[in-house]
Design an enzyme around this catalytic site. Structure first.
Site, PDB file in Angstrom:
ATOM      1  CG  HIS A  98      53.580 -51.092 -23.154  1.00  0.00           C
ATOM      2  ND1 HIS A  98      53.063 -51.472 -24.368  1.00  0.00           N
ATOM      3  CD2 HIS A  98      53.889 -52.254 -22.499  1.00  0.00           C
ATOM      4  CE1 HIS A  98      53.074 -52.792 -24.457  1.00  0.00           C
ATOM      5  NE2 HIS A  98      53.565 -53.279 -23.331  1.00  0.00           N
ATOM      6  CG  HIS A 128      57.347 -53.528 -20.008  1.00  0.00           C
ATOM      7  ND1 HIS A 128      58.332 -53.623 -20.971  1.00  0.00           N
ATOM      8  CD2 HIS A 128      56.297 -54.264 -20.481  1.00  0.00           C
ATOM      9  CE1 HIS A 128      57.897 -54.373 -21.974  1.00  0.00           C
ATOM     10  NE2 HIS A 128      56.670 -54.782 -21.691  1.00  0.00           N
ATOM     11  CG  HIS A 134      58.738 -56.378 -28.869  1.00  0.00           C
ATOM     12  ND1 HIS A 134      57.391 -56.205 -29.058  1.00  0.00           N
ATOM     13  CD2 HIS A 134      58.889 -56.906 -27.631  1.00  0.00           C
ATOM     14  CE1 HIS A 134      56.743 -56.601 -27.977  1.00  0.00           C
ATOM     15  NE2 HIS A 134      57.627 -57.043 -27.099  1.00  0.00           N
ATOM     16  CG  ASP A 194      56.969 -60.079 -23.745  1.00  0.00           C
ATOM     17  OD1 ASP A 194      56.422 -59.517 -22.793  1.00  0.00           O
ATOM     18  OD2 ASP A 194      57.073 -59.565 -24.887  1.00  0.00           O
ATOM     19  CG  HIS A 242      53.669 -56.781 -20.293  1.00  0.00           C
ATOM     20  ND1 HIS A 242      53.405 -55.823 -21.250  1.00  0.00           N
ATOM     21  CD2 HIS A 242      52.560 -56.832 -19.504  1.00  0.00           C
ATOM     22  CE1 HIS A 242      52.192 -55.321 -21.049  1.00  0.00           C
ATOM     23  NE2 HIS A 242      51.667 -55.899 -19.990  1.00  0.00           N
TER      24      HIS A 242
END
Length: 311
Positions: A140, A63, A269, A67, A65
């Site tokens: 998410h 995805h 994570h 990070d 994001h």
């Protein structure tokens, strides 16, 4: 096959963890190295491993994001500087191409090799003669995928002693029989491959999930997997916070692995609130539900063993 965690933290780098990135190494050419996510600093982490950046051929982004993607432009640029001329195929959600094309263009970064960006949907997104990769949507805060890498079944071992009794010595015919081809020998007799080979050897299955709440997609991707990589951002007591931010707890990850019938679970994570000592407590929470659980550690490599075949 070998899996190496380049980063195991969530959100931002910490002193003991970088943000998310995973290397999958194959023994067979031409697969080389596959990269799953590429958080900030991933290429620097790669320098502390034996893996070569110019051997990365496929990159899978879960995805968008930061990070999970902020290290991607730098890694691709360094790959080009270090002589990486072979094409790279990049998989990920819609918007990945726009973001990366814009970043490379404005920074005037010229890769010097072909970069194919495939914005994906659910289903089989890659397949060749040896491997298949399936993607499913997870739950998410933004569109996020998990990936299931399936090694196809390999031919069973030849019954060499039986072949020798038939008067057939090692040579090209052995190779044909192992590939499942029937062969005709000198006197016109036919040797049927199915009678002189053991049953096919099942391939390995590796599941690498992006950020997610507990969901059916994660279970299906992890079904009967040899190894599952599942986020465990929070401890079990913070399940409401995990739900609020679209993440999982240790016990959520363990329940997914258990329901899926997986063989081994690696938690990753981790929130930056947890230090190395805390990590063992997180693992113990998960082991109450799924005993074969380990905590992923930065730069830790895990071998995924296959059943050996002989000829």
């Amino acid at each position: 096959m070998e899996l190496c965690f380049l980063g195991t933290g969530a959100g931002r780098p910490a002193k003991n963890r970088n943000v998310t990135s995973i290397i999958l190494q194959f023994a067979q050419s031409p697969h080389g190295l596959w990269l799953f996510d590429c958080g900030e600093g991933s290429q620097h982490q790669l320098m502390h491993t034996p893996y070569k950046i110019n051997r990365i051929s496929h990159i899978f982004i879960t995805h968008l994001h930061g990070d999970h993607i902020f290290g991607l432009p730098g890694l691709l640029s360094s790959r080009a500087f270090q002589g990486g001329t072979q094409p790279v195929v990049l998989f990920g959600p819609k918007g990945l191409k726009q973001w990366l094309d814009t970043t490379l263009s404005i920074s005037q970064t010229h890769l010097g090799h072909e970069l194919e960006i495939r914005e994906i949907e659910e289903g089989v997104i890659f397949e060749d003669e040896r491997y298949r990769v399936e993607a499913r949507i997870l739950e998410h805060r933004i569109a996020c995928f998990g990936y299931r890498v399936v090694e196809k079944a390999q031919p069973g071992r030849l019954k060499v002693e039986l072949l020798k009794e038939m008067g057939l010595t090692a040579g090209p015919l052995y190779g044909r029989l192992k590939r499942g081809e029937d062969v005709v020998i000198g006197d016109g007799a036919v040797i049927y491959a199915k009678y002189v080979t053991e049953p096919p050897v099942p391939g390995r299955i590796i599941t690498i999930l992006g950020d997610t709440k507990p969901c059916a997609g994660a279970v299906e991707l992890a079904r009967n997997a040899d190894l599952v990589v599942h986020e465990a951002t929070f401890e079990a007591a913070l399940k409401e916070k995990a739900k609020e931010f679209g993440h999982s707890t240790t016990k959520h990850a363990a329940l997914t692995a258990k329901e899926a019938g997986a063989k081994q679970l690696f938690l990753t994570h981790f929130s930056s609130r947890y230090n190395d000592e805390d990590t063992e407590k997180l693992v113990e929470e998960a082991r109450e539900i799924f005993p074969n659980t380990e905590a992923a550690r930065d730069l830790h490599a895990v071998k995924i063993k296959a059943v050996k075949t002989q000829i």
